[in-house]
Design a protein around this motif. Structure first.
Motif, PDB file in Angstrom:
ATOM      1  N   ASP A 149      32.451  63.922 -45.730  1.00 16.32           N
ATOM      2  CA  ASP A 149      31.012  64.210 -45.784  1.00 16.32           C
ATOM      3  C   ASP A 149      30.713  65.696 -45.662  1.00 16.32           C
ATOM      4  OD1 ASP A 149      30.415  61.568 -46.117  1.00 16.32           O
ATOM      5  OD2 ASP A 149      30.117  61.173 -43.974  1.00 16.32           O
ATOM      6  N   TRP A 150      31.540  66.398 -44.886  1.00 14.97           N
ATOM      7  CA  TRP A 150      31.249  67.806 -44.607  1.00 14.97           C
ATOM      8  C   TRP A 150      31.642  68.729 -45.767  1.00 14.97           C
ATOM      9  CZ3 TRP A 150      35.669  70.612 -45.079  1.00 14.97           C
ATOM     10  CH2 TRP A 150      36.878  69.942 -44.887  1.00 14.97           C
ATOM     11  N   MET A 151      32.385  68.190 -46.746  1.00 16.53           N
ATOM     12  CA  MET A 151      32.943  69.054 -47.792  1.00 16.53           C
ATOM     13  C   MET A 151      31.985  69.168 -48.980  1.00 16.53           C
ATOM     14  SD  MET A 151      36.603  68.675 -49.745  1.00 16.53           S
ATOM     15  CE  MET A 151      37.595  68.785 -48.247  1.00 16.53           C
ATOM     16  N   SER A 152      31.792  70.386 -49.472  1.00 17.40           N
ATOM     17  CA  SER A 152      30.912  70.581 -50.629  1.00 17.40           C
ATOM     18  C   SER A 152      31.619  70.140 -51.900  1.00 17.40           C
ATOM     19  CB  SER A 152      30.525  72.049 -50.753  1.00 17.40           C
ATOM     20  OG  SER A 152      31.615  72.813 -51.235  1.00 17.40           O
ATOM     21  N   ASP A 153      30.841  69.830 -52.932  1.00 16.94           N
ATOM     22  CA  ASP A 153      31.427  69.430 -54.205  1.00 16.94           C
ATOM     23  C   ASP A 153      32.306  70.544 -54.782  1.00 16.94           C
ATOM     24  OD1 ASP A 153      30.175  67.021 -54.047  1.00 16.94           O
ATOM     25  OD2 ASP A 153      28.839  67.318 -55.759  1.00 16.94           O
ATOM     26  N   GLU A 154      31.856  71.778 -54.642  1.00 17.32           N
ATOM     27  CA  GLU A 154      32.628  72.873 -55.247  1.00 17.32           C
ATOM     28  C   GLU A 154      33.949  73.081 -54.511  1.00 17.32           C
ATOM     29  OE1 GLU A 154      30.270  76.347 -56.042  1.00 17.32           O
ATOM     30  OE2 GLU A 154      29.068  75.256 -57.530  1.00 17.32           O
TER      31      GLU A 154
END
Lengths: 382, 192
Positions: A149-154
């Motif tokens: 959840d904490w990770m950005s798509d990029e």
């Protein structure tokens, strides 16, 4: 669906294709939400990889949402947001069972010398890739994971290849405290390799390239010393001079087949396809490292033989280490590094192209225009 | 000058590096690095739950394979199956030569070029013929600072970049020339 398709060397277009189907009980179909163009995609784009077929969809760096699941899939559900390693792997062959996911023996009938890779020609198995709206993902219980959840798509899309490969490049160098590390290539893989060399305790990190804007990023993002090889008559001599004529302890080839620096090598390797790419960076690595040192190769080359200075490697007693990166094996530690800010991959994204404009993205990236370091591809964007 | 047993001094001490680079040395211990050692038994088989043998993907048409493999692998790509003359060339490359033979790869490259030319020709019979302008992405040049990116910045690839349009357009120009000459000769022959 809309998909990038290959139309011959230097030519791509976006066209309608059928949404891929479940072909094996452990397949899933992923709706792609973000993809990237990799430096190694340029090898395909330039016609360097044998058995790249007309209509092939490139793209081995992508994330997305699970849209369909095969009957034996247990670990993923429709709607899961997933990141997919660029390696296709089974988990149970001799190689996978020992962690060599990039060397899986059960996914590529076309070759034994390379594993399975999405969107990377039939030489790596004939799988369409993720620069499209949908992609088939085999062995879905083995490769992909839900994006934290904490990770950005990029960050997530860069963790499917570029970041693990850069880190792996440093790791293969078997760096010990105080080592002098030279990285050839300041693309995203070289930049991550340079920063990872510090993580592993290097005493000095040097990055070599000819693109000033990338060297600037090497100085700021990777805290490295830089050399623009265009400024020197012979970059190998410069590397010797700057290391007390000993040579570097570790040299990393983060360039691969498209290397510049020798017109003969570039013309024979890239323009006229008489070699499996242009091994200039690899030869510089071999000649710049000290005797008994280690050369790490993560730049990609094709299967046609290359003019590599193997005699120098032998006579210098070098350790040569290389592989395609076993991405999923790298993830737990790299997730920690991204979460705590030791690695900040998304800062290296310079361009975002809608899928409909992916062709322009390839040209800008290939010609290195507009300060391009890492272009992303956004399906569904206007 | 004689070389000594010592390595030349580094420009910065470990303390200075730690102060300058906050993440310096966090993976100094090889035990913290993933994929070490290279060969390491994976107890969980990475999530595979089919014992030691995965299901075999159905082979809907004969699938080409390297003769270094015992059989077609349990999973394989089904994109762009072999077809036509290029397919025959590629199939011969797969059935005749192992990956160790340069002939294998050169035949595959030949198959690539034959297929590309066939596809270009067929495209002219469609509503979307191949277009070397739009398909090469050169239209992006206008918005991508083509001069500033290339000149006055000491990059070396500008020496060979002018070859790219020649490599792309050359065969088209040659084909158009041959076609035009052929048509002209035919027209003259018809006129007597």
């Amino acid at each position: 669906m809309r998909a990038t398709v290959y139309r011959g060397p230097y030519k791509l277009r976006v066209e309608e294709k059928d949404i891929p189907a479940i072909e094996h009980p452990n397949d899933v179909i992923v709706r792609v939400t973000l993809a990237a163009i990799c430096g190694s995609d340029l090898h395909l784009y330039h016609g360097l990889m044998p058995d790249t077929r007309i209509g092939h969809t490139f793209g081995h760096e992508f994330i997305g949402v699970v849209d369909q699941v095969g009957p034996s899939v247990q670990n993923l559900q429709v709607g899961d947001r997933v990141m997919v390693p660029f390696n296709i792997f089974c988990g149970t062959c001799w190689f996978c069972a020992r962690g060599l996911y990039s060397n899986c023996h059960n996914v590529n009938p076309n070759a034994t010398a390379v594993g399975g890779i999405y969107g990377y020609s039939h030489t790596t198995g004939g799988y369409d890739g993720g620069q499209a709206e949908y992609v088939r993902v085999p062995f879905a219980d083995v490769g992909p994971v839900r994006i934290p959840d904490w990770m950005s798509d990029e960050d997530a899309v860069l963790l499917t290849d570029a970041v693990p490969t850069g880190y792996f490049g440093a790791q293969l160098g078997e760096i010990v405290e105080g080592d002098v590390v030279v990285v050839f290539g300041a693309g995203i893989v070289g930049l991550v390799a340079a920063r990872s060399a510090w993580l592993m305790g290097a005493g000095r990190v040097i990055v070599v390239d000819h693109l000033e804007y990338r060297l600037q990023m090497a100085r700021t993002w990777a805290s490295a010393e830089t050399f623009n090889f265009v400024e020197y008559d012979d970059i190998v001599v410069e590397m010797k001079k700057t290391t007390g004529h000993l040579g570097a302890d570790v040299a990393i080839d983060a360039v691969g087949a498209e290397a510049d620096g020798s017109l003969l090598q570039h013309l024979t390797g890239v323009k006229f396809k008489l070699q499996g790419g242009s091994p200039i960076a690899l030869n510089w690595a071999i000649d710049s490292v000290r005797k008994g040192g280690t050369v790490s190769v993560v730049g990609a080359y094709g299967p046609i033989p290359n003019m590599v200075k193997f005699g120098d490697a032998l006579n210098k007693g070098l350790t040569l280490r290389m592989n395609q990166t076993p991405v999923k094996r790298q993830w737990p530690r790299l997730f920690e590094h991204v979460r705590n800010g030791h690695l900040t991959p998304s800062e290296l994204v310079t361009h975002r192209f809608p899928l409909e404009h992916v062709v322009e993205g390839y040209h800008v990236f290939s010609a290195k225009l507009d300060g391009c370091i890492k272009p992303l591809v956004v399906p569904g964007a206007a | 000058m004689a070389y000594t047993p010592h390595k030349p001094p580094l420009p910065e001490t470990t303390e200075q590096l730690r102060a300058r680079i906050p993440y310096w040395g966090v993976d100094l211990d090889p035990a913290d690095r993933p994929s070490v050692p290279k060969l390491q038994w994976q107890e969980d088989l990475s999530g595979a739950h089919w014992g030691e043998t995965p299901d075999q993907q159905p082979e809907k048409q004969p699938r080409e394979r390297s003769i270094e493999h015992a059989a077609v692998t349990p999973v394989f790509g089904t994109a762009q199956p072999l077809h036509g003359l290029s397919g025959a060339i590629r199939r011969y490359a797969y059935t005749r030569y192992s990956e160790a033979r340069v002939g294998h790869w050169l035949l595959l490259v030949l198959g690539d070029r034959v297929e590309a030319w066939g596809a270009h020709l067929r495209s002219f019979a469609t509503l979307r013929p191949d277009n070397p302008i739009t398909q090469t992405g050169v239209l992006a040049e206008a918005g991508a600072h083509p001069i500033r990116s290339r000149y006055g910045v000491r990059r070396t690839d500008t020496v060979h970049q002018p070859l790219d349009p020649v490599l792309v357009a050359g065969p088209w120009v040659a084909a158009a020339t041959v076609t035009w000459l052929g048509v002209r000769r035919l027209a003259r022959a018809v006129r007597g």
